[in-house]
Design an enzyme around this catalytic site. Structure first.
Site, PDB file in Angstrom:
ATOM      1  N   HIS A   1     -10.347  65.552   4.810  1.00 27.14           N
ATOM      2  CA  HIS A   1     -11.703  66.099   4.664  1.00 27.14           C
ATOM      3  C   HIS A   1     -12.413  66.150   6.018  1.00 27.14           C
ATOM      4  O   HIS A   1     -12.254  65.249   6.839  1.00 27.14           O
ATOM      5  CB  HIS A   1     -12.520  65.233   3.705  1.00 27.14           C
ATOM      6  CG  HIS A   1     -12.184  65.490   2.264  1.00 27.14           C
ATOM      7  ND1 HIS A   1     -13.021  65.178   1.236  1.00 27.14           N
ATOM      8  CD2 HIS A   1     -11.098  66.071   1.703  1.00 27.14           C
ATOM      9  CE1 HIS A   1     -12.467  65.547   0.089  1.00 27.14           C
ATOM     10  NE2 HIS A   1     -11.295  66.075   0.350  1.00 27.14           N
TER      11      HIS A   1
ATOM     12  N   TYR B   1     -22.543  63.125  -2.460  1.00 28.46           N
ATOM     13  CA  TYR B   1     -23.363  61.931  -2.646  1.00 28.46           C
ATOM     14  C   TYR B   1     -24.739  62.416  -3.107  1.00 28.46           C
ATOM     15  O   TYR B   1     -25.479  62.996  -2.312  1.00 28.46           O
ATOM     16  CB  TYR B   1     -23.499  61.154  -1.335  1.00 28.46           C
ATOM     17  CG  TYR B   1     -22.241  60.430  -0.908  1.00 28.46           C
ATOM     18  CD1 TYR B   1     -21.209  61.091  -0.241  1.00 28.46           C
ATOM     19  CD2 TYR B   1     -22.091  59.065  -1.166  1.00 28.46           C
ATOM     20  CE1 TYR B   1     -20.063  60.414   0.152  1.00 28.46           C
ATOM     21  CE2 TYR B   1     -20.941  58.385  -0.765  1.00 28.46           C
ATOM     22  CZ  TYR B   1     -19.936  59.067  -0.114  1.00 28.46           C
ATOM     23  OH  TYR B   1     -18.804  58.391   0.277  1.00 28.46           O
TER      24      TYR B   1
ATOM     25  N   PRO C   1     -19.654  49.839  -2.304  1.00 31.27           N
ATOM     26  CA  PRO C   1     -18.678  50.894  -2.006  1.00 31.27           C
ATOM     27  C   PRO C   1     -19.272  52.211  -1.478  1.00 31.27           C
ATOM     28  O   PRO C   1     -18.516  53.115  -1.110  1.00 31.27           O
ATOM     29  CB  PRO C   1     -17.971  51.120  -3.347  1.00 31.27           C
ATOM     30  CG  PRO C   1     -18.909  50.593  -4.368  1.00 31.27           C
ATOM     31  CD  PRO C   1     -19.715  49.519  -3.736  1.00 31.27           C
TER      32      PRO C   1
ATOM     33  N   LYS D   1     -16.128  51.598   2.889  1.00 30.67           N
ATOM     34  CA  LYS D   1     -15.691  50.792   4.035  1.00 30.67           C
ATOM     35  C   LYS D   1     -14.747  49.633   3.684  1.00 30.67           C
ATOM     36  O   LYS D   1     -14.040  49.132   4.572  1.00 30.67           O
ATOM     37  CB  LYS D   1     -16.923  50.187   4.741  1.00 30.67           C
ATOM     38  CG  LYS D   1     -17.695  51.194   5.562  1.00 30.67           C
ATOM     39  CD  LYS D   1     -17.013  51.473   6.886  1.00 30.67           C
ATOM     40  CE  LYS D   1     -17.354  52.806   7.477  1.00 30.67           C
ATOM     41  NZ  LYS D   1     -16.466  53.892   7.145  1.00 30.67           N
TER      42      LYS D   1
ATOM     43  N   TYR E   1     -19.207  56.723   9.164  1.00 32.22           N
ATOM     44  CA  TYR E   1     -18.425  57.080   7.982  1.00 32.22           C
ATOM     45  C   TYR E   1     -16.945  57.279   8.330  1.00 32.22           C
ATOM     46  O   TYR E   1     -16.059  56.809   7.620  1.00 32.22           O
ATOM     47  CB  TYR E   1     -18.996  58.357   7.356  1.00 32.22           C
ATOM     48  CG  TYR E   1     -18.472  58.626   5.967  1.00 32.22           C
ATOM     49  CD1 TYR E   1     -19.056  58.038   4.850  1.00 32.22           C
ATOM     50  CD2 TYR E   1     -17.375  59.469   5.766  1.00 32.22           C
ATOM     51  CE1 TYR E   1     -18.570  58.277   3.573  1.00 32.22           C
ATOM     52  CE2 TYR E   1     -16.875  59.709   4.494  1.00 32.22           C
ATOM     53  CZ  TYR E   1     -17.485  59.110   3.408  1.00 32.22           C
ATOM     54  OH  TYR E   1     -16.994  59.330   2.139  1.00 32.22           O
TER      55      TYR E   1
HETATM   56  C1  FAD Z   1     -14.875  50.650  -7.569  1.00 31.36           C
HETATM   57  C2  FAD Z   1     -14.487  50.383  -6.145  1.00 31.36           C
HETATM   58  C3  FAD Z   1     -14.441  51.449  -5.243  1.00 31.36           C
HETATM   59  C4  FAD Z   1     -14.076  51.220  -3.921  1.00 31.36           C
HETATM   60  N1  FAD Z   1     -14.053  52.291  -3.063  1.00 31.36           N
HETATM   61  C5  FAD Z   1     -13.683  52.091  -1.778  1.00 31.36           C
HETATM   62  C6  FAD Z   1     -13.542  53.206  -0.874  1.00 31.36           C
HETATM   63  O1  FAD Z   1     -13.734  54.381  -1.219  1.00 31.36           O
HETATM   64  N2  FAD Z   1     -13.142  52.956   0.401  1.00 31.36           N
HETATM   65  C7  FAD Z   1     -12.886  51.656   0.818  1.00 31.36           C
HETATM   66  O2  FAD Z   1     -12.532  51.492   2.000  1.00 31.36           O
HETATM   67  N3  FAD Z   1     -12.996  50.587  -0.025  1.00 31.36           N
HETATM   68  C8  FAD Z   1     -13.376  50.763  -1.303  1.00 31.36           C
HETATM   69  N4  FAD Z   1     -13.415  49.694  -2.164  1.00 31.36           N
HETATM   70  C9  FAD Z   1     -13.100  48.336  -1.682  1.00 31.36           C
HETATM   71  C10 FAD Z   1     -11.582  48.064  -1.610  1.00 31.36           C
HETATM   72  O3  FAD Z   1     -10.971  48.345  -2.832  1.00 31.36           O
HETATM   73  C11 FAD Z   1     -11.336  46.595  -1.199  1.00 31.36           C
HETATM   74  O4  FAD Z   1     -12.074  46.342  -0.032  1.00 31.36           O
HETATM   75  C12 FAD Z   1      -9.845  46.297  -0.969  1.00 31.36           C
HETATM   76  O5  FAD Z   1      -9.163  46.182  -2.192  1.00 31.36           O
HETATM   77  C13 FAD Z   1      -9.647  45.007  -0.162  1.00 31.36           C
HETATM   78  O6  FAD Z   1      -8.279  44.717  -0.052  1.00 31.36           O
HETATM   79  P1  FAD Z   1      -7.781  43.204   0.059  1.00 31.36           P
HETATM   80  O7  FAD Z   1      -6.293  43.281   0.196  1.00 31.36           O
HETATM   81  O8  FAD Z   1      -8.574  42.500   1.090  1.00 31.36           O
HETATM   82  O9  FAD Z   1      -8.183  42.526  -1.317  1.00 31.36           O
HETATM   83  P2  FAD Z   1      -7.669  42.823  -2.795  1.00 31.36           P
HETATM   84  O10 FAD Z   1      -7.333  44.256  -2.967  1.00 31.36           O
HETATM   85  O11 FAD Z   1      -8.660  42.207  -3.714  1.00 31.36           O
HETATM   86  O12 FAD Z   1      -6.297  42.005  -2.884  1.00 31.36           O
HETATM   87  C14 FAD Z   1      -6.261  40.596  -2.959  1.00 31.36           C
HETATM   88  C15 FAD Z   1      -5.025  40.184  -3.735  1.00 31.36           C
HETATM   89  O13 FAD Z   1      -4.917  38.772  -3.738  1.00 31.36           O
HETATM   90  C16 FAD Z   1      -4.452  38.346  -5.007  1.00 31.36           C
HETATM   91  N5  FAD Z   1      -4.830  36.928  -5.198  1.00 31.36           N
HETATM   92  C17 FAD Z   1      -6.060  36.422  -5.454  1.00 31.36           C
HETATM   93  N6  FAD Z   1      -6.002  35.081  -5.565  1.00 31.36           N
HETATM   94  C18 FAD Z   1      -4.701  34.730  -5.356  1.00 31.36           C
HETATM   95  C19 FAD Z   1      -3.998  33.488  -5.351  1.00 31.36           C
HETATM   96  N7  FAD Z   1      -4.623  32.317  -5.591  1.00 31.36           N
HETATM   97  N8  FAD Z   1      -2.658  33.496  -5.116  1.00 31.36           N
HETATM   98  C20 FAD Z   1      -2.005  34.671  -4.878  1.00 31.36           C
HETATM   99  N9  FAD Z   1      -2.617  35.869  -4.901  1.00 31.36           N
HETATM  100  C21 FAD Z   1      -3.953  35.897  -5.120  1.00 31.36           C
HETATM  101  C22 FAD Z   1      -5.136  39.312  -5.976  1.00 31.36           C
HETATM  102  O14 FAD Z   1      -4.463  39.404  -7.218  1.00 31.36           O
HETATM  103  C23 FAD Z   1      -5.074  40.619  -5.183  1.00 31.36           C
HETATM  104  O15 FAD Z   1      -3.928  41.374  -5.499  1.00 31.36           O
HETATM  105  C24 FAD Z   1     -13.761  49.887  -3.494  1.00 31.36           C
HETATM  106  C25 FAD Z   1     -13.790  48.811  -4.398  1.00 31.36           C
HETATM  107  C26 FAD Z   1     -14.152  49.049  -5.705  1.00 31.36           C
HETATM  108  C27 FAD Z   1     -14.158  47.872  -6.660  1.00 31.36           C
END
Ligand code: FAD
Length: 385
Positions: free
Chosen positions: A72, A195, A287, A291, A379
């Protein structure tokens, strides 16, 4: 059992870290509490900064992204019944890409397993010793200990990593609204994200592919999903996206729906001894600015670099700078996400003065190149260094 880096969490942060370390000859084990199907189908992010797509591509994880990702060059701010395009690429020279988090996770799991990587699903970490260092986890009904040189806490907002950092300071903000998000089997009604700010509340038209639309509505955090039948969701979306011209919202079967509360959160520092926090384990953004996932990716790029330097030369310099480096970037993303959120949502407690200020700011961003450039460069993502 022993490895060089024990990674807690098989979300995008943990999987990408394991992949980047493998490319630099560093061993890791990923411990993920959920099963593979669950992590591969959890609907979340979908908008990737160019820095995120660059690292996926350069590390050999971008094959399907290049085929299926939708590049995009702009986005639309819609308010007062009119659309205002922010030409992201013209203003910054950079692009963003629509490619779902579910697909990134699938690609990374497949790559790690194809490369002989050690990813253990249904392995829940119960305890962390950041000095020994080691982690204790439960797998197949038995408790195991994994010894390591370093621990990466990539276990998201509800994980255990943060609780192992003594003297942690946290900063947070709750918002008086949530997002009701749907996935619908219908071609998007727009080529670029919309948006929309409307008196009834914020709405976002996003997409996942040429055949699948992703749409969001601002709702109360106490809202009950059961009181939102399909017809009510589509009527509300149509009302909030309505324009003075003939634009129409396409409707189709809803295949997924959920309500997500919105919050800002930062934990400092992101390191204790040999434990390093990354991604949602250390910070959460609402969200609106897209980011969260991108911030998780930049944390693990910085951590992979620091661990590579440590193993290659014995130098701790980058590891010692890790927390401060990531927090600088995290706070910039926090501010931008907060700003986008307050710019576009309807604050139920705002008075007429507040509404007028918000409209003035929207007009300014839509009409001033300087203001639009500030939105655009945040962005598409600021440079890593
Ligand atoms: C509705 C929504 C829309 C979003 N839109 C965007 C977007 O457009 N752009 C963007 O950049 N971000 C967006 N985000 C945010 C993005 O999804 C998160 O920031 C991202 O998932 C972070 O990744 P992570 O690996 O840090 O954490 P997570 O994806 O939460 O992964 C953490 C993992 O750790 C595991 N875990 C937890 N505790 C334990 C334990 N004790 N032992 C072993 N495993 C464990 C969990 O099961 C999980 O799989 C959005 C979030 C939501 C909810």
């Amino acid at each position: 059992m022993r490895t060089q880096v024990a990674i807690i969490g098989g979300g995008p942060a943990g999987l990408l870290l394991s992949h980047l370390l493998h490319r630099r000859g560093i061993d890791s084990v990923v411990l993920e509490s959920r099963d593979r199907a669950y992590v591969e189908h959890r609907q979340r992010a979908g908008m990737l900064e160019q820095g995120t797509t660059d690292v996926l591509r350069e590390s050999g994880a971008g094959e399907r992204l290049d085929r299926e990702g939708l590049v995009h060059h702009g986005l639309e701010l819609r308010f007062g019944g009119t659309g205002h395009r922010i030409p992201l690429t013209d203003l910054t020279g950079r692009t963003v890409t629509v490619y779902a988090q579910t697909e990134i996770v699938k690609d990374l799991v497949a790559l790690r397993l194809a490369d002989g990587g050690d990813v253990r699903f249904e392995a829940e970490v119960l305890g962390i010793d950041a000095s020994a260092p080691s982690v204790t986890y439960r797998h197949n009904g038995r408790t195991h200990t994994l010894d390591c040189d370093f621990i990466a806490g990539c276990d998201g907002f509800h994980g255990v990593g943060r609780s192992a950092v003594p003297g942690l300071r946290t900063f947070s903000r709750e918002y008086p609204f949530a997002w009701l998000g749907i996935l619908a089997d219908v071609p998007p009604s727009t080529d670029e994200l919309i948006y929309a700010n409307h008196g009834r509340g914020f709405a976002l038209h996003s997409l996942r592919s040429p055949k699948v639309s992703r749409l969001y509505l601002q709702v109360s955090p106490k809202e009950d999903l059961a009181s939102w039948p399909d017809s009510r969701i589509w009527d509300e979306l149509a009302a909030r996206f309505a324009t003075d011209d003939s634009w129409e919202l396409r409707q189709g079967p809803i295949t997924d729906r959920s309500i997500t509360p919105m919050r800002s959160f930062v934990a400092e520092p992101m390191r204790h001894d040999r434990l390093f926090l990354a991604g949602d384990a250390a910070h959460i953004v609402p969200p609106t600015g897209a980011k969260g996932l991108n911030l998780a990716v930049s944390d693990v790029i910085i951590l992979a670099r620091a661990l590579t330097e440590r193993y290659a030369s014995g130098s701790q310099t980058l590891l010692d700078a890790y927390s401060a480096t990531c927090l600088r970037r995290a706070w910039r993303a926090e501010h931008f996400s907060y700003w986008m959120t307050t710019l576009l949502h309807v604050d139920p407690s705002a008075d007429e003065f507040g509404h007028r200020l918000q409209r003035s700011q929207l007009d300014y961003v839509a009409s001033s190149k300087a203001a639009a450039t500030s939105l655009a460069e945040n962005y598409v993502g600021l440079p890593l260094d």
